[in-house]
Enzyme design. Structure first.
Site, short mmCIF file in Angstrom:
data_model
loop_
_atom_site.label_atom_id
_atom_site.label_comp_id
_atom_site.label_asym_id
_atom_site.label_seq_id
_atom_site.Cartn_x
_atom_site.Cartn_y
_atom_site.Cartn_z
N ASP A 480 0.83 -1.25 -0.07
CA ASP A 480 0.03 -0.03 -0.16
C ASP A 480 0.90 1.26 0.09
O ASP A 480 2.16 1.23 0.48
CB ASP A 480 -0.69 0.03 1.45
CG ASP A 480 -1.92 1.08 1.39
OD1 ASP A 480 -2.40 1.66 0.37
OD2 ASP A 480 -1.68 1.77 2.67
N ASP A 696 -1.34 -0.78 6.14
CA ASP A 696 -1.71 -0.09 7.45
C ASP A 696 -2.88 0.16 7.80
O ASP A 696 -3.33 0.54 8.65
CB ASP A 696 -0.54 1.01 7.76
CG ASP A 696 -1.09 2.10 7.11
OD1 ASP A 696 -1.61 2.07 5.94
OD2 ASP A 696 -1.09 3.23 7.66
N ASP A 700 -7.10 -1.90 4.25
CA ASP A 700 -6.05 -3.07 3.60
C ASP A 700 -6.30 -4.36 4.47
O ASP A 700 -5.87 -5.49 4.07
CB ASP A 700 -4.59 -2.71 4.24
CG ASP A 700 -4.25 -1.39 3.33
OD1 ASP A 700 -4.49 -1.33 2.25
OD2 ASP A 700 -3.48 -0.53 4.22
#
Length: 801
Positions: A480, A696, A700
């Protein structure tokens, strides 16, 4: 209560299996609700169940863990049990309304082992006591062995034809007398382990050894006392004592080696201070806290809002804010960062970190399970008791394997009765000893625990040991972007609106002030990195004004929505979601402002977008210092890295070019919803790739659950961490390639250990069956093989990235 517990679970040399039942006072001490609360290491979401930790002692093999697991599972209210022989710990999922801690401890003691509430210090003391007792047993066995060898040397040199019969018998008597302390004291662990298993209707790894020792002693005793017609003329007191000495020596060295493996994880579970200096309530309102009087209280009496003084060299007892003073703080146990960090007035300190600079005053904000320290301790305890599924299956196979060992030894004894009856006993003993699968049972857990300890010291916590095997084979890692490769808090440059055209305004005064306050108030309802940055910017510029919201909702991958007191529905989040239904002209205008990452807009009670409320907020992206080196190292490890982000394509492309200028970082998908990310992961897995995901945020969590290995940053959302297999402390991205390297190294060592253990057994069994391997040499080989696999695993502890 402490004294009661000590009496309950402290080992005494006089204890004989089964252990004595718990007294009423001991039961009351164990069932204290405060003690049960201290044992809780995890609370499953939405459940009344609790997962508690227990320390164990008296375990020597994998079969012991199966015996303890079955004993605990028979306690009403217990749902799951995992016992790790290598670390001598248990994790138990139970219903506290149906199960008492005393019942669990009593079940373990009834099985012949000792148990106590899990604590690193207590575990270390118990292992130290066991090693001391083992050293005494080894010393007695070694001393008696040397005396017997001196007596029997003449028998070996001269033979029965040279030495008179009465003197020969006297030497046999001397060997018998000197072997008694070995049988009655030194062999205690082998006989007690076999007896415990027999009482449970099981067979343990001590069973073949105990049978071999007993058979050797009985046969030699019979020959010494004149029963040569039945037992033959040979005595084996020298081989017996030598065998026991080598076996105990190997077990002692192995326990020392395993201690190093376990200590690598226990070092994170440092105890918080037992007492703290708290400001007396009468002085709590003083403006100058340093002039306050203090009282020493137990840490269990601390409450939220208390003001405490932390001296130099003392561990911070809770998470909180420094009131006065500045100091250097060692947070290495929590973040993996070896350098001390500066903490000043107004900054946060965390429980478990150590004050190195000067005395400071702090206010308590989070205690117990809410602290970051306790969450890390919970993860460490989980790693110390976690057993991969294939390892549990192997443990279950230990019983049938040992029955096969007994059958093989019995068959060899019968066969040698026809070949050479005088050698029948010691051939059977050699087979019993050499086939004991101690090395096989230690091969995997010792390496995996050592790997988890090495990673923990580098700031990477393992939640599932299963993940290490998967991580060793990962070939594609998805990152990410926002909050993972970039800093969690971005710098807000300003805002744009239709009133100002495309011009960026960065002031909190005039017409833009209301937009800043509205957006920050709504952002305060979210934990997204962009929301936190927006709130921080407004607080630093002039302060966040109060705002009451109704029906607050957060939509993963989209943003936050709420109603104000006038019934206007406000949205803060991605452009497409916020401006949905605003018309092509408005959407085209906003699309041209790619630097605006967060948008704000209101909708009337009729649900129609109000164009005059549309505002875009511009952020300046800052990449983590370790982001680019992390990508480079992963590519050097033959792991393809890819960006999987919900951000706009232009910013994702810019990030990929910045972090991987030579194409090291590819773009899997930009502007991706959580559903899109799941699709990308599923497609890669269908192509045969082993996938890891690093993230995080809340959005996600689904892909972290879908990936073969999931890695979350500790600053991220709790939901993301709950789905993660590994957690990176301190946002240190270089922990990701370190984890891959360590996992690969660990699996290589596991394969080496298994190969060595298999080679040892397959090569020595034929030698024992052919009568070419005496019992003392079989004992030496068994001890060295077990020691070898543990020492091989310790190489992981010396590994540095």
């Amino acid at each position: 209560m402490t004294q009661t517990l000590t009496q309950t679970i402290s080992p005494t040399p006089a204890q004989v299996k089964p252990l004595p039942a718990l007294s009423s006072a001991q039961v009351a001490g164990l069932d204290d609700p405060a003690l049960l609360a201290q044992c809780v290491v995890d609370v499953p979401v939405g459940s009344s169940l609790r997962r508690i930790g227990l320390g164990l002692s008296g375990m020597y093999c994998a079969a012991c863990s199966i015996t303890i697991e079955d004993a605990i599972l028979r306690v009403p209210g217990v749902r799951e049990v995992q016992v790790q022989a290598a670390s001598q710990r248990a994790r138990i999922l139970l219903d506290p309304a149906k199960t008492k801690l005393s019942e669990v401890v009593a079940a373990v003691q009834k099985a012949g082992y000792r148990a106590w509430p899990d604590a690193a210090a207590r575990a270390g003391n118990e292992r130290l006591l066991e090693r001391r007792k083992l050293l005494w047993r080894l010393s007695v066995a070694a001393f008696c062995m040397m005396q017997i060898m001196m007596v029997t040397t003449m028998q070996y040199v001269s033979g029965p034809d040279t030495i008179p019969k009465d003197l020969w018998n006297l030497m046999n008597w001397a060997g018998w007398v000197l072997s008694l302390p070995v049988m009655l004291f030194s062999c205690g662990p082998f006989f007690s382990g076999a007896w415990r298993a027999a009482r449970q209707g099981r067979i343990a790894m001590d069973t073949p050894v105990a049978l071999g020792i007993a058979a050797t002693f009985i046969t030699s005793t019979g020959a010494t006392f004149g029963g040569q017609a039945i037992f033959g003329h040979e005595v084996y007191f020298d081989s017996l004592t030598m065998f026991v000495t080598f076996l105990l020596g190997g077990r002692w060295l192995e326990s020392r080696a395993r201690e190093k493996v376990t200590q690598s994880l226990e070092s994170l579970c440092v105890q918080l201070p037992e007492a703290v200096d708290r400001v007396i309530e009468a002085d709590a309102a003083l403006a100058d806290v340093s002039a306050s009087r203090t009282e020493s209280i137990p840490i269990s009496s601390l409450q939220h809002g208390d003001k405490v003084r932390v001296a130099v060299g003392q561990v911070f007892p809770a998470d909180g804010q420094i009131l006065t003073g500045q100091t250097d703080v060692d947070e290495s146990l929590l973040t993996g960062e070896s350098r001390a960090v500066r903490r000043q007035e107004g900054q946060m300190v965390v429980a478990g970190s150590m004050n190195l600079g000067s005395p400071v005053w702090m206010t308590v904000e989070r205690l117990g399970p809410d602290t970051r320290y306790q969450q890390i301790v919970s993860l460490v305890q989980q790693a110390m008791t976690e057993k991969p599924g294939w390892m549990r299956q192997a443990d279950r196979m230990a019983g049938p394997f040992l029955w096969a060992v007994l059958a093989l030894a019995g068959g060899s004894a019968i066969a040698w009765q026809f070949i050479d009856p005088a050698r029948s006993v010691w051939v059977a003993v050699s087979v019993l000893v050499v086939t004991c699968p101690c090395a096989l049972s230690l091969a995997a857990p010792s390496a995996l625990l050592a790997a988890a300890g090495a990673m923990a010291r580098q700031g990477l916590l393992v939640r599932r040991l299963d993940a290490l095997e998967a991580l060793a084979h990962v070939d594609r890692i998805y990152f990410d972007k926002t909050g993972t490769l970039t800093e969690g808090e971005l710098r807000v440059v300003g805002l744009v609106s239709q009133a100002s055209g495309a011009q960026v305004s960065n002031g909190l005064t005039g017409e833009s002030s209301d937009r800043w306050q509205k957006a920050a108030a709504l952002a305060s309802q979210s934990q997204h990195p962009l929301s936190r940055s927006l709130v921080k910017a407004v607080q630093e510029a002039g302060g966040l004004q109060g705002q009451s919201w109704l029906d607050v909702r957060e939509f993963a991958g989209k943003g936050v929505q709420a109603q104000d007191e006038h019934g206007v529905c406000w949205r803060l989040g991605s452009r497409h979601w916020v401006l949905d239904g605003g018309g092509e002209a408005l959407d085209a205008w906003a699309a041209g402002l790619s630097e605006a990452r967060v948008w704000l807009a209101g909708r009337g009670q009729d649900g129609v977008l109000m164009p005059q409320s549309v505002t875009g907020f511009v952020f300046d992206e800052t990449f983590r210092e370790e982001a680019a080196p992390t990508i480079a190292r992963l590519n050097a490890l033959k792991c393809q890295t890819a960006l999987l982000s919900g951000d706009q394509e232009s910013r994702v492309v810019a990030a990929a070019q910045h972090l991987g200028p030579r194409g090291e970082l590819v773009i899997a998908r930009a502007h991706a919803t959580p559903e899109d990310k799941l699709q990308v992961i599923a497609q890669a897995q269908s192509q045969g790739h082993r996938v890891a995901v690093v993230g995080d945020g809340i959005n996600d969590a689904p892909v972290l659950a879908k990936a073969n290995v999931s890695i979350a940053l500790d600053q991220g959302a709790a939901l993301a961490q709950s789905q993660a297999d590994l957690i990176v402390l301190g946002g240190r991205l270089l922990g990701v390639p370190l984890a891959v390297e360590t996992a690969r190294r660990a699996m290589r060592i596991v394969k080496q250990n298994l190969a060595w253990a298999a080679f040892y057994n397959l090569s020595c069994i034929p030698l024992a069956l052919m009568g070419l391997l005496p019992p003392w040499l079989a004992g030496l080989g068994m001890a060295l093989s077990s020691l070898g696999v543990v020492l091989n695993a310790l190489r992981l502890g010396a590994f540095r990235s």
